[in-house]
Write a protein that holds these residues in place. Structure first.
Motif, PDB file in Angstrom:
ATOM      1  N   UNK A  80     -53.326  -8.924 -80.112  1.00 38.40           N
ATOM      2  CA  UNK A  80     -54.315  -8.236 -79.278  1.00 38.40           C
ATOM      3  C   UNK A  80     -53.920  -8.368 -77.808  1.00 38.40           C
ATOM      4  N   UNK A  81     -53.431  -9.541 -77.425  1.00 42.45           N
ATOM      5  CA  UNK A  81     -52.998  -9.757 -76.035  1.00 42.45           C
ATOM      6  C   UNK A  81     -51.882  -8.794 -75.659  1.00 42.45           C
ATOM      7  N   UNK A  82     -50.933  -8.590 -76.565  1.00 43.37           N
ATOM      8  CA  UNK A  82     -49.828  -7.671 -76.291  1.00 43.37           C
ATOM      9  C   UNK A  82     -50.339  -6.254 -76.052  1.00 43.37           C
ATOM     10  N   UNK A 111     -47.776   3.369 -78.349  1.00 41.96           N
ATOM     11  CA  UNK A 111     -47.072   2.948 -79.562  1.00 41.96           C
ATOM     12  C   UNK A 111     -47.118   1.431 -79.662  1.00 41.96           C
ATOM     13  N   UNK A 112     -47.513   0.928 -80.839  1.00 40.59           N
ATOM     14  CA  UNK A 112     -47.579  -0.514 -81.059  1.00 40.59           C
ATOM     15  C   UNK A 112     -46.957  -0.833 -82.411  1.00 40.59           C
ATOM     16  N   UNK A 113     -46.599  -2.088 -82.580  1.00 43.60           N
ATOM     17  CA  UNK A 113     -46.233  -2.609 -83.892  1.00 43.60           C
ATOM     18  C   UNK A 113     -47.445  -3.350 -84.419  1.00 43.60           C
ATOM     19  N   UNK A 114     -47.779  -3.158 -85.692  1.00 46.28           N
ATOM     20  CA  UNK A 114     -48.989  -3.776 -86.224  1.00 46.28           C
ATOM     21  C   UNK A 114     -48.904  -5.299 -86.265  1.00 46.28           C
ATOM     22  N   UNK A 129     -62.499  -5.502 -73.029  1.00 47.21           N
ATOM     23  CA  UNK A 129     -63.002  -5.842 -74.357  1.00 47.21           C
ATOM     24  C   UNK A 129     -62.592  -4.703 -75.274  1.00 47.21           C
ATOM     25  N   UNK A 130     -61.802  -5.007 -76.304  1.00 49.72           N
ATOM     26  CA  UNK A 130     -61.294  -3.987 -77.207  1.00 49.72           C
ATOM     27  C   UNK A 130     -62.097  -3.977 -78.500  1.00 49.72           C
ATOM     28  N   UNK A 168     -54.823 -13.975 -79.800  1.00 54.61           N
ATOM     29  CA  UNK A 168     -53.626 -14.421 -80.504  1.00 54.61           C
ATOM     30  C   UNK A 168     -53.463 -13.767 -81.867  1.00 54.61           C
ATOM     31  N   UNK A 169     -54.491 -13.067 -82.359  1.00 52.63           N
ATOM     32  CA  UNK A 169     -54.406 -12.471 -83.692  1.00 52.63           C
ATOM     33  C   UNK A 169     -53.611 -11.165 -83.674  1.00 52.63           C
ATOM     34  N   UNK A 170     -52.945 -10.892 -84.794  1.00 54.49           N
ATOM     35  CA  UNK A 170     -52.212  -9.633 -84.924  1.00 54.49           C
ATOM     36  C   UNK A 170     -53.188  -8.470 -85.082  1.00 54.49           C
TER      37      UNK A 170
END
Length: 254
Positions: free
Chosen positions: A107-109, A100-103, A126-127, A138-140
């Motif tokens: 990416x680090x999170x 489960x993630x928040x949008x 690597x995602x 650092x990007x969402x």
């Protein structure tokens, strides 16, 4: 005829017919780059192309004409839908699990959550989402288009020990689906190693004369596939469809 669609980030060529409605051209663009038809505005030399008209109504549109694509910000997804909790599917070559993630998370999170659940070192991850690498920590997630429930995040591993962590190469049974203007919308069965790149898929189809010599775009799950990315990196699975259209993309910015 072939026209060039130009937007801020890049430009690409598509085939259009003289009697093809503007609305149908927008539909092709949605298939290629995922921008909804309702969010598109097409124009030539400042004149907007009207949905109810076709190319014959615009004599200024000829072979090689550049058509500007503007994405209307007022028609973007509402903020409430962009920033919410969703389940994403994290796929390794030999296993997968949900997180489960928040949008709005970075990416680090997401990498940290994968590390907690799976133990994989963050530096080795690597995602990829829809064939695009989530390169900037650092990007969402929303900036990479991860907005929908059960979005698939493919994890590839860096480092010398990568071969120990990934299963042997697999042979995938795929279907290459052509457009209506190419081979009458033929469905072409294909078997390829999951390590093969999109370039290798194209070269195989051309060398066997399955496709006529031309430039092509390949689409998987409504996303343009990158030339040097493998089928595995795009998240292609056994039985998936790859859609092929005549055209090219040339990046005009970094």
């Amino acid at each position: 005829m072939r026209v060039i669609i130009v937007t801020g980030a890049y430009e690409f060529a598509i085939e259009v017919g003289l009697q093809e409605p503007v609305l149908d051209i927008k539909g092709k663009i949605e298939q290629l780059i995922g921008v909804p038809v309702a969010s598109q505005a097409l124009s030539v030399s400042g004149w907007e192309l009207v949905d109810g008209l076709d190319m014959e109504d615009y004599p200024i549109v000829n072979e090689g004409t550049k058509i500007d694509l503007t994405i209307k910000p007022m028609l973007l997804m509402p903020i409430a839908n962009q920033f919410r909790k969703i389940q994403v599917i994290v796929k390794f070559p030999a296993r997968q699990f949900n997180i489960e993630v928040d949008t709005t998370e970075t990416v680090r999170s997401l990498k940290e959550k994968i590390h907690i659940m799976d133990g994989t070192p963050i530096k080795r991850m690597s995602l990829f989402f829809s064939g695009i690498e989530l390169e900037e920590d650092f990007r969402n997630l929303s900036e990479y288009g991860v907005l929908h429930e059960f979005s698939e995040i493919v994890v590839l591993l860096k480092g010398m020990s990568r071969l120990r962590d990934e299963p042997p190469l697999r042979t995938l049974s795929l279907v290459v689906q052509t457009s209506s203007s190419l081979l009458n919308a033929a469905s072409i069965p294909l078997q390829m190693k999951d390590s093969c790149t999109v370039t290798e898929v194209r070269q195989m189809l051309l060398s066997r004369k399955i496709l006529p010599i031309d430039d092509y775009l390949f689409i998987h799950k409504q996303r343009i596939m990158r030339e040097n990315c493998s089928l595995r990196g795009h998240g292609v699975e056994n039985g998936d469809y790859l859609y092929v259209f005549k055209g090219t993309i040339s990046r005009t910015g970094s």
